[in-house]
Design an enzyme around this catalytic site. Structure first.
Site, PDB file in Angstrom:
ATOM      1  N   LYS A 116     -13.333  46.448 -28.742  1.00 31.65           N
ATOM      2  CA  LYS A 116     -13.648  45.567 -27.617  1.00 31.65           C
ATOM      3  C   LYS A 116     -12.858  44.261 -27.661  1.00 31.65           C
ATOM      4  O   LYS A 116     -12.475  43.731 -26.613  1.00 31.65           O
ATOM      5  CB  LYS A 116     -15.151  45.282 -27.587  1.00 31.65           C
ATOM      6  CG  LYS A 116     -16.018  46.474 -27.196  1.00 31.65           C
ATOM      7  CD  LYS A 116     -17.476  46.067 -27.120  1.00 31.65           C
ATOM      8  CE  LYS A 116     -18.388  47.264 -26.843  1.00 31.65           C
ATOM      9  NZ  LYS A 116     -18.184  47.832 -25.512  1.00 31.65           N
ATOM     10  N   GLU A 200     -19.488  37.096 -26.151  1.00 33.85           N
ATOM     11  CA  GLU A 200     -19.013  36.696 -24.834  1.00 33.85           C
ATOM     12  C   GLU A 200     -20.206  36.368 -23.945  1.00 33.85           C
ATOM     13  O   GLU A 200     -21.345  36.747 -24.246  1.00 33.85           O
ATOM     14  CB  GLU A 200     -18.141  37.775 -24.192  1.00 33.85           C
ATOM     15  CG  GLU A 200     -18.820  39.087 -23.910  1.00 33.85           C
ATOM     16  CD  GLU A 200     -17.850  40.142 -23.351  1.00 33.85           C
ATOM     17  OE1 GLU A 200     -16.632  39.882 -23.316  1.00 33.85           O
ATOM     18  OE2 GLU A 200     -18.315  41.211 -22.978  1.00 33.85           O
ATOM     19  N   ARG A 293     -11.203  58.443 -21.257  1.00 31.72           N
ATOM     20  CA  ARG A 293     -11.652  59.831 -21.172  1.00 31.72           C
ATOM     21  C   ARG A 293     -12.189  60.084 -19.770  1.00 31.72           C
ATOM     22  O   ARG A 293     -12.245  59.168 -18.940  1.00 31.72           O
ATOM     23  CB  ARG A 293     -12.775  60.073 -22.186  1.00 31.72           C
ATOM     24  CG  ARG A 293     -13.906  59.052 -22.046  1.00 31.72           C
ATOM     25  CD  ARG A 293     -15.102  59.372 -22.887  1.00 31.72           C
ATOM     26  NE  ARG A 293     -16.053  58.292 -22.957  1.00 31.72           N
ATOM     27  CZ  ARG A 293     -16.941  57.958 -22.032  1.00 31.72           C
ATOM     28  NH1 ARG A 293     -16.974  58.630 -20.896  1.00 31.72           N
ATOM     29  NH2 ARG A 293     -17.789  56.969 -22.206  1.00 31.72           N
TER      30      ARG A 293
END
Length: 449
Positions: A116, A200, A293
């Site tokens: 991330k 965040e 994906r």
């Protein structure tokens, strides 16, 4: 085009891939665990290989066993579906190392987007909006407190190595942050064998919007519309729809353009999803993560565009041009995850399915992993099927969805069908004003927005 493909997955997604492969004249090879020997995807395949006992670690996550199945059957390609090994760059490299076609994005793109923090940094460089946060792992709780003072509360505390919402915590003050930091770091080490933590800003009252992108063989990246996946329980999506009732045309245009930039930044190929959080009041969006994906909610995009995304994955993987020229959406579509679980507390259930009767009619699509007489075990996700509906507009699709849920009969074990019916009648969902907190409000007496 390759002549055979091994589907390295199980249940409804394995069956969905197998059906497209066979329709294209590609030999479909399934792998299965001892617990899944009687499931429909095994019978649907042209060939099936037992790869281990029920434990995922010894079957569907067992890379040597999956690769050996590909070697034994001389599979020319491998499609990972979603979950399990789908976002493993190491597995993708191993498949390519056997001179087989990997039906997915380049392994380097998978690796770069698998963390991330790394993906945040990549997206910032590409001009994709990201929420205020850190640009490197937070080493300790004290540093987390300092960073939160800069970012502003509330803050989301995330395992950097996770996908989806697994392991995430939210803190509204310093005391809660210190506790959340230690919990998330410990959980990350256990779940992902890597304890880096990302911090965040947490967007309250957000909608979870994802954009379907597709990278073509010539390097072009196109956006095929957005999906609203804000209905979530335990940080997992329950329902999705397209187009989103919470996205204005102007915001949609900005989000789709940003998603294309995201794909171009990593040389993306095939199907991928750029996930964002949207602040409805400010009409702002922030990059959340990119799924390298096929996405679980891809079916609603297929219903409004008429594009078979698995077919296009096969085409791009084989170096062929895609078979579509545009993606103008038509109508409205919903998808609902049908789970074997308690419809109130969402605890997984297991047992034998005594009755399985599917609704029929225009605009109804069901991708099922089970059938009457099958046994649902506790070894895997409790997903039973994906129930999808398409209508001329949102109201039309809602009416069809209510009728489809009412006419889907699954007996022998608890399912979330009563919850789905409750959701369809809930005022927030019915009028399209819901956000990611809707399920929590539904299950908290007296809770209001």
């Amino acid at each position: 085009m390759f002549e055979s493909v091994l589907v390295a997955n199980r249940g409804e997604i394995a069956g969905r891939i197998i059906r497209t492969a066979r329709a294209m004249g590609i030999k479909a090879i399934a792998v299965y665990s001892e617990a899944d020997a009687g499931l429909s995807f095994v019978a649907e395949a042209d060939e099936a290989v037992l790869i281990g006992p029920p434990s995922p670690a010894r079957s569907y996550l067992n890379v040597p066993a999956v690769l050996e199945a590909a070697r034994r059957t001389n599979a020319q390609a491998v499609h990972p579906g979603y979950g399990f090994l789908a976002e493993s760059a190491e597995f993708a490299r191993a498949v390519a190392g056997q001179d087989r076609v990997w039906v997915g994005p380049p392994p380097l793109a998978v690796a770069r987007l698998g963390n991330k923090i790394n993906s945040r940094n990549l997206m910032k460089e590409a001009g994709v909006p990201v929420a205020p946060g850190v640009w490197e792992p937070v080493p300790d709780a004290g540093t987390a407190v300092e960073e939160a003072a800069r970012i502003g509360y509330p803050v989301a505390v995330k395992p950097a190595a996770s996908t989806g919402g697994a392991g995430i915590g939210v803190a509204h003050d310093e005391a809660a942050l210190r506790e959340a930091y230690e919990t998330v770091r410990t959980r990350a080490a256990w779940l992902f064998h890597q304890d880096d933590v990302l911090l965040e800003r947490y967007v309250e009252g957000a909608r979870h919007i994802e954009v379907q992108i597709f990278g073509l063989a010539d390097g072009t990246v196109v956006a095929l519309g957005e999906r609203d996946c804000s209905v979530q329980r335990n940080d997992e999506k329950v329902a999705g729809e397209t187009p989103s009732p919470g996205v204005t045309p102007a915001l949609r245009e900005r989000m789709l353009a940003a998603a294309v930039r995201a794909g171009e930044a990593v040389g993306y190929r095939g199907a991928g999803t750029v996930e964002c959080l949207v602040d409805p009041a400010a009409q702002e969006f922030f990059f959340l993560e990119m799924d390298t994906r096929l996405q679980a909610e891809h079916r609603v995009t297929e219903l409004v565009t008429g594009i078979d995304l698995v077919e296009q994955q096969f085409r791009v993987a084989a170096g062929e041009p895609v078979s579509f020229t545009g993606a103008a959406p038509r109508g409205h579509a919903f998808e609902f995850r049908v789970h074997a679980e308690d419809p109130q507390r969402f605890f997984p259930s297991a047992g034998k399915i005594k009755v399985w009767e599917e609704p029929v009619g225009d605009g109804i699509r069901i991708d099922a992993g089970y059938a009457e007489g099958a046994t649902v075990t506790t070894h895997y996700d409790p997903m039973l099927a994906k129930l999808c509906v398409h209508g001329d507009d949102r109201d039309h699709a809602l009416r069809r969805a209510r009728a489809a849920v009412d006419n889907l009969r699954i007996e022998g074990l608890p399912t979330n069908l009563p919850f789905l019916r409750e959701l369809l009648d809930h005022p927030e969902f019915a009028d399209g004003t819901y956000d990611t907190g809707v399920v929590e409000r539904m299950r908290t007496p007296g809770a209001e927005r």
